[in-house]
Scaffold this motif. Structure first.
Motif, mmCIF file in Angstrom:
data_model
loop_
_atom_site.group_PDB
_atom_site.id
_atom_site.type_symbol
_atom_site.label_atom_id
_atom_site.label_comp_id
_atom_site.label_asym_id
_atom_site.label_seq_id
_atom_site.Cartn_x
_atom_site.Cartn_y
_atom_site.Cartn_z
ATOM 1 N N PRO A 114 7.528 -18.942 -2.460
ATOM 2 C CA PRO A 114 8.525 -18.059 -2.522
ATOM 3 C C PRO A 114 9.603 -18.274 -1.303
ATOM 4 O O PRO A 114 10.747 -17.987 -1.456
ATOM 5 C CB PRO A 114 7.720 -16.823 -2.014
ATOM 6 N N SER A 201 8.021 -5.924 -14.001
ATOM 7 C CA SER A 201 7.200 -5.776 -12.994
ATOM 8 C C SER A 201 5.882 -5.961 -13.009
ATOM 9 O O SER A 201 4.908 -6.479 -12.867
ATOM 10 C CB SER A 201 7.589 -4.400 -11.949
ATOM 11 N N THR A 205 3.221 -8.764 -12.304
ATOM 12 C CA THR A 205 1.808 -8.683 -11.818
ATOM 13 C C THR A 205 0.682 -9.207 -12.670
ATOM 14 O O THR A 205 -0.339 -9.580 -11.872
ATOM 15 C CB THR A 205 1.721 -7.119 -11.676
ATOM 16 N N CYS A 293 11.392 -6.159 -0.178
ATOM 17 C CA CYS A 293 11.001 -7.231 0.885
ATOM 18 C C CYS A 293 9.531 -6.893 1.064
ATOM 19 O O CYS A 293 8.528 -7.504 1.104
ATOM 20 C CB CYS A 293 11.832 -7.423 1.899
ATOM 21 N N SER A 296 6.952 -7.047 -1.612
ATOM 22 C CA SER A 296 6.595 -8.255 -2.038
ATOM 23 C C SER A 296 5.716 -8.803 -0.854
ATOM 24 O O SER A 296 4.606 -9.441 -1.252
ATOM 25 C CB SER A 296 7.658 -8.970 -2.031
ATOM 26 N N THR A 300 1.586 -10.044 -1.534
ATOM 27 C CA THR A 300 1.018 -11.378 -1.222
ATOM 28 C C THR A 300 0.148 -11.222 -0.040
ATOM 29 O O THR A 300 -0.987 -12.260 -0.136
ATOM 30 C CB THR A 300 2.230 -12.111 -0.751
ATOM 31 N N ARG A 398 8.519 -1.495 -6.156
ATOM 32 C CA ARG A 398 9.278 -2.764 -6.402
ATOM 33 C C ARG A 398 10.191 -2.583 -7.513
ATOM 34 O O ARG A 398 11.334 -2.873 -7.647
ATOM 35 C CB ARG A 398 8.382 -3.957 -6.515
ATOM 36 N N MET A 425 12.839 -10.496 -1.941
ATOM 37 C CA MET A 425 11.695 -10.557 -2.580
ATOM 38 C C MET A 425 10.963 -11.713 -2.181
ATOM 39 O O MET A 425 9.635 -11.465 -1.750
ATOM 40 C CB MET A 425 11.667 -10.144 -4.025
ATOM 41 N N THR A 426 11.616 -12.774 -2.134
ATOM 42 C CA THR A 426 10.915 -14.118 -2.257
ATOM 43 C C THR A 426 10.535 -14.197 -0.581
ATOM 44 O O THR A 426 9.552 -14.840 -0.094
ATOM 45 C CB THR A 426 11.767 -15.190 -2.537
ATOM 46 N N ARG A 429 7.541 -12.305 -0.068
ATOM 47 C CA ARG A 429 6.129 -13.132 -0.683
ATOM 48 C C ARG A 429 6.046 -14.292 0.436
ATOM 49 O O ARG A 429 4.787 -14.501 0.617
ATOM 50 C CB ARG A 429 6.720 -13.712 -2.009
#
Length: 464
Positions: A114, A201, A205, A293, A296, A300, A398, A425-426, A429
């Motif tokens: 990510p 989403s 998931t 953010c 995510s 993780t 999200r 988002m990344t 993650r």
């Protein structure tokens, strides 16, 4: 005396007579309304997709949907992205130790995808602005992902942990995380966008659920055929498997995906050549990005923590911890699918949905606290209840934040807004993978609760 007929977008006809006299005011206004909307003659396949939302759009335009096969292709791509990120989580620690790494390096190896995906978003947006079609970019990103997974699978031959990290960086750079959401934002009408975003989403998931399950199945398969060498074992099998899946996906793109017009996907970067009154509202936009953010990061963090606590505190095998994580993510994805159906009927405001989801997420953290239970079964049961609730609500946050960020942007900025949304988002993650690798049963619940409190504050700020 000649008669001039002007047809407006709404289908009304205005006639005016002129010879040496100017065109009437009514005809002039109607003519300007036609030219200002840039009526062109697109191809039949691209026509329904190239209509951008505008003020006063018809109900059909608000409810427009892309071709079913194309939408299914990009949603399947989101599943692949999810699987590709998490399929190595159950074996990452073992693979890292085998090549000289530690737990923190294993977390960094997971988070590299990510984190590098942030630069990958810039790369695919650059390619789109240079005139490449979305179909071409999907194929290029898939080729890069295939190469990255093959490098991950042969890393044992180099006996270097840095080969693992390099492979995961290549996968992240070519992941194309933002492309499905960008496609949804450009082709799905405002009325259906929240619903389709929930499906996106939920399927993403679902990919997080399939990844660990596939890792468990691959471990059983490798052991059943008595193969255990530097090229193929339970650590390298995920790389080979994902390379094959992406090759099959490339064939699917070539056969069934209907490309979008280049003019629709090659928009300008956010803030460039955009009038001030067209910019999205700053506070609401920042709140949506922060929600993306944090949600995510929580996701993780939970994924990596579950595997670590299972293997290091409860003494579980790779197979058992992988199935446990897969079951949790499957329950969360099914919950998102149900909510996706309900939100179309009952939830009229994305910001209200964000606030409700954030508050409920904080309350759902109660079972995650360490209650000093001695039986592993009791600890696992309590953790399961808490994580299913938290992960379901994180998916809710999200999806609402992603839908809100798309709706906040004017038509000219949808592609760039989508890119920034996936950058955040990344970032979450990648940070969550590192955080989850160092948490213990005592620190896990307070950290997750603290992150969800931030989403509550962001949601409140977006209402002000």
């Amino acid at each position: 005396m000649a008669t001039v007929t002007v047809t407006t977008l709404e289908g009304s006809i205005v006639e005016s007579a002129h010879q040496r006299t100017p065109v009437s005011r009514t005809a002039s206004v109607a003519h300007r309304s036609v030219t200002s909307r840039d009526i062109s003659t697109p191809s039949p396949a691209a026509s329904p997709l190239s209509s951008r939302p505008r003020k006063g759009a018809s109900a059909d335009d608000e409810s427009r949907m892309p071709p079913t096969c194309s939408l299914a292709t990009v949603l399947y791509f989101s599943v692949l992205c999810g699987v590709n990120l998490v399929i190595v989580i159950p074996t990452a620690d073992d693979y890292s130790h085998r090549l000289g790494g530690d737990e923190l390096f294993g977390g960094l190896m997971i988070g590299a995808v990510p984190l590098l995906a942030m630069f990958g978003i810039g790369l695919n947006q650059f390619l789109l602005r240079r005139g490449l079609s979305l179909k071409s970019v999907l194929l290029l990103m898939s080729i890069g992902t295939v190469l990255g997974n093959v490098l991950y699978a042969v890393a044992g031959l180099t006996s270097s942990r840095w080969t693992l990290l390099a492979a995961r960086c290549v996968i992240g750079l070519c992941s194309g995380f933002n492309l499905p959401s960008m496609y949804i934002g450009l082709t799905v009408g405002m009325r259906r966008r929240s619903e389709v975003t929930f499906y996106f989403s939920a399927l993403n998931t679902l990919g997080y659920a399939l990844g660990p399950a596939l890792a468990a199945v691959l471990e059983v398969f490798v052991k059943s055929v008595h193969v255990n060498n530097l090229i193929l074992d339970s650590d390298t099998a995920p790389g080979w498997f994902m390379a094959i899946l992406y090759l099959l996906f490339m064939a699917q793109v070539l056969l069934v995906f209907e490309d979008l017009p280049v003019e629709l996907t090659g928009s300008e970067p956010l803030g460039k050549n955009v009038a001030t009154d067209e910019r999205p509202p700053m506070i609401a936009t920042c709140a949506a990005f922060l929600d993306l953010c944090i949600s995510s990061a929580v996701l993780t963090t939970a994924e990596v923590y579950v595997v670590n606590v299972g293997q290091h505190y409860w003494g579980w095998s790779v197979f058992t911890s992988a199935l446990f994580l897969a079951a949790l993510m499957l329950c969360a994805s099914m919950s998102n699918l149900v909510v996706g159906r309900l939100t179309r009927r009952f939830m009229k405001s994305d910001r209200t949905g964000l606030l409700i989801g954030s508050v409920l997420g904080c309350a759902a953290c109660a079972p995650l606290f360490h209650f000093d239970l001695h039986a592993v079964s009791a600890q696992a049961s309590l953790l399961s209840v808490g994580l299913v609730l938290v992960l379901s609500l994180v998916g809710l946050i999200r999806a609402f934040a992603l839908a809100a960020s798309s709706k906040l942007a004017p038509a000219s900025l949808k592609s760039s807004m989508n890119s920034w949304a996936f950058v955040f988002m990344t970032l979450g993650r990648g940070a969550g993978a590192v955080i989850g690798s160092v948490l213990s049963p005592l620190s896990f619940a307070p950290v997750v609760l603290g992150m969800l409190v931030v989403t509550v504050l962001a949601s409140i700020a977006s209402h002000s």
